[in-house]
Motif scaffolding. Structure first.
Motif, PDB file in Angstrom:
ATOM      1  N   GLU A   1       0.866  -1.183   0.000  1.00  0.00           N
ATOM      2  CA  GLU A   1       0.000   0.000   0.000  1.00  0.00           C
ATOM      3  C   GLU A   1       0.909   1.242   0.000  1.00  0.00           C
ATOM      4  OE1 GLU A   1      -3.175   0.156  -0.291  1.00  0.00           O
ATOM      5  OE2 GLU A   1      -3.720  -1.958  -0.072  1.00  0.00           O
ATOM      6  N   LEU A   2       1.606   1.487  -1.149  1.00  0.00           N
ATOM      7  CA  LEU A   2       2.616   2.534  -1.207  1.00  0.00           C
ATOM      8  C   LEU A   2       2.010   3.929  -1.180  1.00  0.00           C
ATOM      9  CD1 LEU A   2       5.032   0.928  -3.831  1.00  0.00           C
ATOM     10  CD2 LEU A   2       5.066   0.743  -1.345  1.00  0.00           C
ATOM     11  N   ASP A   3       0.854   4.084  -1.790  1.00  0.00           N
ATOM     12  CA  ASP A   3       0.213   5.402  -1.755  1.00  0.00           C
ATOM     13  C   ASP A   3      -0.175   5.784  -0.334  1.00  0.00           C
ATOM     14  OD1 ASP A   3       0.496   5.671  -4.470  1.00  0.00           O
ATOM     15  OD2 ASP A   3      -1.459   4.766  -4.919  1.00  0.00           O
ATOM     16  N   ARG A   4      -0.717   4.811   0.401  1.00  0.00           N
ATOM     17  CA  ARG A   4      -1.023   5.071   1.804  1.00  0.00           C
ATOM     18  C   ARG A   4       0.252   5.453   2.582  1.00  0.00           C
ATOM     19  NH1 ARG A   4      -5.804   3.235   4.129  1.00  0.00           N
ATOM     20  NH2 ARG A   4      -7.248   2.152   2.720  1.00  0.00           N
ATOM     21  N   ALA A   5       1.386   4.744   2.278  1.00  0.00           N
ATOM     22  CA  ALA A   5       2.658   5.050   2.950  1.00  0.00           C
ATOM     23  C   ALA A   5       3.097   6.477   2.641  1.00  0.00           C
ATOM     24  CB  ALA A   5       3.732   4.052   2.529  1.00  0.00           C
ATOM     25  N   SER A   6       2.902   6.914   1.389  1.00  0.00           N
ATOM     26  CA  SER A   6       3.275   8.287   1.019  1.00  0.00           C
ATOM     27  C   SER A   6       2.444   9.300   1.796  1.00  0.00           C
ATOM     28  CB  SER A   6       3.099   8.481  -0.486  1.00  0.00           C
ATOM     29  OG  SER A   6       3.481   9.789  -0.861  1.00  0.00           O
ATOM     30  N   VAL A   7       1.157   8.992   1.969  1.00  0.00           N
ATOM     31  CA  VAL A   7       0.297   9.889   2.755  1.00  0.00           C
ATOM     32  C   VAL A   7       0.758   9.933   4.212  1.00  0.00           C
ATOM     33  CG1 VAL A   7      -2.056  10.253   3.589  1.00  0.00           C
ATOM     34  CG2 VAL A   7      -1.670   9.544   1.217  1.00  0.00           C
ATOM     35  N   ILE A   8       1.178   8.795   4.729  1.00  0.00           N
ATOM     36  CA  ILE A   8       1.673   8.765   6.115  1.00  0.00           C
ATOM     37  C   ILE A   8       2.940   9.608   6.235  1.00  0.00           C
ATOM     38  CG2 ILE A   8       2.585   7.262   7.921  1.00  0.00           C
ATOM     39  CD1 ILE A   8       0.816   5.032   6.733  1.00  0.00           C
ATOM     40  N   TYR A   9       3.853   9.537   5.243  1.00  0.00           N
ATOM     41  CA  TYR A   9       5.047  10.395   5.255  1.00  0.00           C
ATOM     42  C   TYR A   9       4.647  11.870   5.309  1.00  0.00           C
ATOM     43  CZ  TYR A   9       8.965   7.172   4.538  1.00  0.00           C
ATOM     44  OH  TYR A   9       9.943   6.224   4.714  1.00  0.00           O
ATOM     45  N   GLU A  10       3.625  12.233   4.519  1.00  0.00           N
ATOM     46  CA  GLU A  10       3.185  13.628   4.499  1.00  0.00           C
ATOM     47  C   GLU A  10       2.662  14.053   5.871  1.00  0.00           C
ATOM     48  OE1 GLU A  10       0.363  16.506   1.728  1.00  0.00           O
ATOM     49  OE2 GLU A  10       0.522  14.350   1.321  1.00  0.00           O
ATOM     50  N   ARG A  11       1.888  13.184   6.526  1.00  0.00           N
ATOM     51  CA  ARG A  11       1.414  13.490   7.874  1.00  0.00           C
ATOM     52  C   ARG A  11       2.576  13.559   8.870  1.00  0.00           C
ATOM     53  NH1 ARG A  11      -2.734   8.932   9.141  1.00  0.00           N
ATOM     54  NH2 ARG A  11      -2.734  10.017  11.166  1.00  0.00           N
ATOM     55  N   TRP A  12       3.562  12.669   8.685  1.00  0.00           N
ATOM     56  CA  TRP A  12       4.754  12.678   9.555  1.00  0.00           C
ATOM     57  C   TRP A  12       5.494  14.007   9.425  1.00  0.00           C
ATOM     58  CZ3 TRP A  12       9.331   8.682   8.910  1.00  0.00           C
ATOM     59  CH2 TRP A  12      10.205   8.802  10.002  1.00  0.00           C
ATOM     60  N   ILE A  13       5.650  14.509   8.186  1.00  0.00           N
ATOM     61  CA  ILE A  13       6.317  15.787   7.962  1.00  0.00           C
ATOM     62  C   ILE A  13       5.551  16.917   8.646  1.00  0.00           C
ATOM     63  CG2 ILE A  13       6.787  17.513   6.171  1.00  0.00           C
ATOM     64  CD1 ILE A  13       8.907  15.421   6.295  1.00  0.00           C
ATOM     65  N   ALA A  14       4.223  16.843   8.607  1.00  0.00           N
ATOM     66  CA  ALA A  14       3.437  17.894   9.241  1.00  0.00           C
ATOM     67  C   ALA A  14       3.653  17.919  10.749  1.00  0.00           C
ATOM     68  CB  ALA A  14       1.959  17.693   8.915  1.00  0.00           C
ATOM     69  N   VAL A  15       3.880  16.735  11.341  1.00  0.00           N
ATOM     70  CA  VAL A  15       4.099  16.664  12.779  1.00  0.00           C
ATOM     71  C   VAL A  15       5.537  17.015  13.152  1.00  0.00           C
ATOM     72  CG1 VAL A  15       4.107  15.097  14.771  1.00  0.00           C
ATOM     73  CG2 VAL A  15       2.262  14.990  13.096  1.00  0.00           C
ATOM     74  N   ARG A  16       6.491  16.493  12.380  1.00  0.00           N
ATOM     75  CA  ARG A  16       7.910  16.671  12.716  1.00  0.00           C
ATOM     76  C   ARG A  16       8.692  17.036  11.441  1.00  0.00           C
ATOM     77  NH1 ARG A  16       7.926  12.585  15.476  1.00  0.00           N
ATOM     78  NH2 ARG A  16       7.534  13.544  17.481  1.00  0.00           N
ATOM     79  N   PRO A  17       8.728  18.317  11.052  1.00  0.00           N
ATOM     80  CA  PRO A  17       9.383  18.715   9.794  1.00  0.00           C
ATOM     81  C   PRO A  17      10.900  18.868   9.947  1.00  0.00           C
ATOM     82  CG  PRO A  17       8.368  20.614  10.814  1.00  0.00           C
ATOM     83  CD  PRO A  17       8.037  19.447  11.701  1.00  0.00           C
ATOM     84  N   GLU A  18      11.579  17.782  10.121  1.00  0.00           N
ATOM     85  CA  GLU A  18      13.031  17.787  10.284  1.00  0.00           C
ATOM     86  C   GLU A  18      13.691  17.315   8.996  1.00  0.00           C
ATOM     87  OE1 GLU A  18      13.987  15.446  13.647  1.00  0.00           O
ATOM     88  OE2 GLU A  18      12.909  16.739  15.081  1.00  0.00           O
ATOM     89  N   PRO A  19      14.957  17.714   8.733  1.00  0.00           N
ATOM     90  CA  PRO A  19      15.618  17.342   7.467  1.00  0.00           C
ATOM     91  C   PRO A  19      15.667  15.845   7.224  1.00  0.00           C
ATOM     92  CG  PRO A  19      16.853  19.067   8.571  1.00  0.00           C
ATOM     93  CD  PRO A  19      15.788  18.657   9.524  1.00  0.00           C
ATOM     94  N   ARG A  20      15.933  15.057   8.260  1.00  0.00           N
ATOM     95  CA  ARG A  20      16.062  13.616   8.041  1.00  0.00           C
ATOM     96  C   ARG A  20      14.727  12.993   7.609  1.00  0.00           C
ATOM     97  NH1 ARG A  20      14.244  11.337  12.776  1.00  0.00           N
ATOM     98  NH2 ARG A  20      14.072  12.775  14.530  1.00  0.00           N
TER      99      ARG A  20
END
Length: 747
Positions: A187-206
């Motif tokens: 479910e790669l599209d779902r994983a990409s959406v999770i990355y986007e939510r992760w960035i919104a919570v913790r926008p760090e370079p890594r």
């Protein structure tokens, strides 16, 4: 064994009966005592079972009553009930324990583990739901809950658990676990959406880098570029934000490199490096350098390496501005860059900019003046000025600037405390190269007047010698000798100058004036130079003989006597008056005046007697060795035998030490003439004994020396003080026997 050392093994032979390691282990196993085991109980009917359970429950209840806060006791009780199949009772015990400590994570885990072991899945779900509601910050409970749902292939339930968990904004491992679960089920599209939510919570370079790498790995290159571009827009163009986002720039450029978009990668590197100071972008510079080494042209690569080295040197000098070795390396780097630019045909503006960089490095370096007025702190620093002046003279041809650098350096050094002769000499030689001889002499004259120094005199004299200004050289030598009349080397060099100019009378007068000084440093060099002058240059044996006589009267050293004797016995060149007549024919062999062996023997004999009168035994042996060597080369066997007869023997002498009162053995040199004068009777007896021993040696082929005596040489005399050469004769007893024999003969 009393001093703690291991016992010494005397018998290392193998034992007659060998024991193997297997036998040792078997014996150790057999001799072990058996551990106590509780007896097993067998339950025959339900009545016994009921009685056993009642007894165990009473024990557990008593233990819980005594230690109510011990979760271990509660867990053992509940597990025992579950082992008996009494699940309701087990749940009751766990619930009672949760009333005691509802936040105990091990208790919740034990409770759910018991339910899962007995396949009570719904009960376990209810327990996990209660646990994560009560303890939402305990990641272990969430992981167990998600694992249970995924194990049951309930993906929707697992997602619901993760969604509940993500609302609490956990750490990065939780987000990563959610993404990996979606990746496992493609479910790669779902994983990409999770990355986007992760960035919104913790926008760090890594996190940005992980998201872009995920998009790259699944082939969405445009999406990966979009992620990187969004990250760069998020961080902005401020220096602090760009420094924070170095990892994003580095990963972006590496991705473009993997996609063979080298120009894109180069633009990304340069964009970041142009907006960051060199001291803060070392890692990014290292990556850029590696990129250029693999995919760049030579000129770009060299400029990249140069920039990296500049960052390194700037960092070092910023920590320690008085680290002059780093400044030397930094200046050498910039000078090499300037030469490379000229060889490659750079523009005039580029050359001027490179020259200014070199000057800037030197100016910043010389601005760090050493603290205090101790010369050891200035030794490295002064070479910065010298290198700076040489750069301006050789590379830029700015002679006026080089002259100003020399003047500034000379004014900066505290000449009243110390000076640097090299600085004065190099400043003067610069003026010589600029054909300004008066200015050079003025500089050196000022240095000699302000802070006279031996190296400064030598440099000035060498300068005038190169110019063939011999009158000035004479004047400088006179001032040199006035400054330090004890310097033997200065007198010798002055006399050698006059010898080279063939003013032998003046050279002889200089030598006479030198040896008449009351105090001299290493006067032996001066006397040797004077004698060599009379022998080699003048060929005057009488004058050299008179010098030797004056020297032995002054010092009386055994080496002087040896040199005097060898001089009398060796040939010397003809006197200069006779030599000039034969100099016209250069092909003829140089004529020599032979020496006089008789005079040499007389000098050896005089030296031996003089050393004997002073009681110097070791020096007498050294002189006798030299005399023997001379006779072997120039005399007869009788002459050699005569000197050999004068050689001492080494004997052992006993005496009582005044401090300790013990008898101590010492070695002493016994000379034949000393014994002859001290004990004539015993000496004659000893001489006859040695003759008898020699006669016996001829018959048997053995040694001709009596036991306890060793013939002395220059090697053995050096060991007389330490007792390294041996014999077995007690000299004290021998002298007592000699005295008693003399007394009996008189009676």
């Amino acid at each position: 064994m009393q001093d703690g050392r291991a016992p010494r093994i005397r018998n290392r032979a193998p034992a007659p009966v060998q024991i193997t390691a297997e036998q040792l282990l078997r014996e150790a196993q057999e001799r072990q005592e058996s551990t106590f085991r509780a007896p097993k109980q067998r339950v025959e009917d339900f009545e016994e079972l009921h009685e056993y359970r009642g007894r165990k429950r009473k024990e557990f209840e008593d233990r819980i009553r005594r230690n109510r806060g011990s979760i271990k006791e509660w867990t053992q009780y509940a597990n025992w009930e579950a082992s008996q199949g009494e699940f309701d009772r087990s749940r009751s015990v766990f619930e009672r324990a949760l009333d005691v400590d509802p936040r105990s994570v091990p208790l919740w885990l034990s409770y759910t583990e018991v339910e899962l072991k007995n396949r009570n899945v719904q009960h376990a779900r209810n327990l996990f739901d209660r646990a994560v509601t009560l303890l939402p910050r305990v990641d272990q409970l969430w992981y167990k809950y998600v694992y249970l749902e995924e194990l049951l292939q309930n993906m929707s339930g697992a997602r619901q658990v993760f969604e509940r968990w993500m609302q609490w904004e956990p750490d990065d491992k939780a987000w990563q676990a959610y993404i990996k679960m979606e990746e496992r089920y493609n479910e790669l599209d779902r994983a990409s959406v999770i990355y986007e939510r992760w960035i919104a919570v913790r926008p760090e370079p890594r996190v940005w880098v992980k998201w872009a790498k995920f998009e790259e790995e699944r082939g969405k290159y445009d999406k990966a570029r979009e992620v990187f571009q969004t990250a760069l827009q998020f961080f902005g163009d401020e220096e602090e934000q760009i420094e924070k986002a170095q990892a994003v720039f580095n990963a972006f450029a590496k991705m473009e490199t993997r996609l063979k978009e080298y120009e894109r990668a180069r633009v990304i590197y340069k964009f970041a490096l142009d907006r960051l100071p060199r001291s803060k972008s070392a890692n990014l510079y290292a990556s850029y350098t590696k990129f250029e080494k693999q995919h760049g042209v030579q000129s770009v690569l060299e400029s990249t390496v140069l920039g990296k080295r500049r960052i390194q040197y700037e960092d070092e000098v910023s920590h320690d501005g008085r680290n002059y070795d780093t400044w030397f390396d930094y200046a050498r780097l910039e000078e090499d860059a300037l030469r490379t630019l000229r060889e490659e045909g750079g523009t005039k503006e580029e050359e001027e900019a490179s020259t200014e960089r070199v000057r800037d490095v030197y100016e910043r370096a010389v601005a760090h003046v050493p603290p205090g007025h101790e010369k050891r702190h200035w030794r490295r620093y002064i070479f910065l000025w010298l290198d700076y002046a040489l750069f301006e003279e050789i590379e830029t041809k700015d002679y006026e600037r080089a002259r100003q650098i020399y003047r500034t350096a000379l004014n900066l050094v505290p000449h009243k405390q110390f000076t640097f002769a090299k600085l004065w000499i190099m400043a003067a030689r610069f003026e010589i190269r600029r054909l300004d001889l008066p200015a050079a002499r003025k500089i050196l004259g000022a240095g000699m007047g302000m802070c006279p120094k031996e190296a400064l005199f030598k440099g000035y004299i060498q300068l005038e010698m190169d110019l063939r200004e011999f009158d000035r050289v004479r004047t400088l030598y006179e001032k040199y000798i006035e400054y330090d009349p004890t310097n033997s080397a200065a007198w010798i060099k002055y006399a050698e100058l006059e010898t080279a100019l063939e003013d032998f009378a003046r050279a002889e007068a200089i030598f006479e004036l030198a040896i008449s000084q009351s105090a001299l440093a290493m006067p032996e060099l001066l006397w040797k130079a004077y004698i060599d002058f009379e022998v080699e240059e003048q060929g005057d044996r009488e004058k050299a003989r008179s010098l030797y006589e004056r020297l032995v009267a002054l010092s009386g050293h055994h080496k002087v006597w040896i040199s005097y004797a060898e001089f009398e016995g060796s040939p010397i060149p003809l006197p200069r008056a006779e030599r000039e007549e034969d100099e016209e024919d250069e092909e003829t062999e140089r004529k020599m005046v032979p020496g006089n062996p008789e005079l040499a023997r007389q000098v050896f004999d005089r030296g031996y007697k003089d050393l004997k009168s002073k009681g110097l035994k070791a020096e007498r042996v050294t002189l006798l060795e030299a005399w023997k060597t001379y006779e072997q080369a120039n005399g007869t066997e009788a002459d050699v035998a005569k000197v050999q007869g004068m050689m001492p023997i080494v004997g052992r002498k006993q005496h009582v030490d005044k401090e300790t009162g013990q008898v101590v053995e010492d070695w002493e040199l016994v000379f034949a003439d000393d014994e002859r004068e001290a004990n004539p009777t015993s000496y004659k007896f000893l001489q006859m004994a040695h003759a008898w021993k020699a006669a016996q040696a001829k018959k048997t082929g053995g040694s001709g020396m009596l036991s306890g005596f060793t013939p002395s040489t220059s090697k053995t005399t050096g060991a007389t003080d330490s007792g390294a050469v041996g014999g077995d004769v007690d000299m004290q007893e021998r002298r007592q026997d000699d005295a008693s024999s003399v007394a009996s003969s008189e009676e």
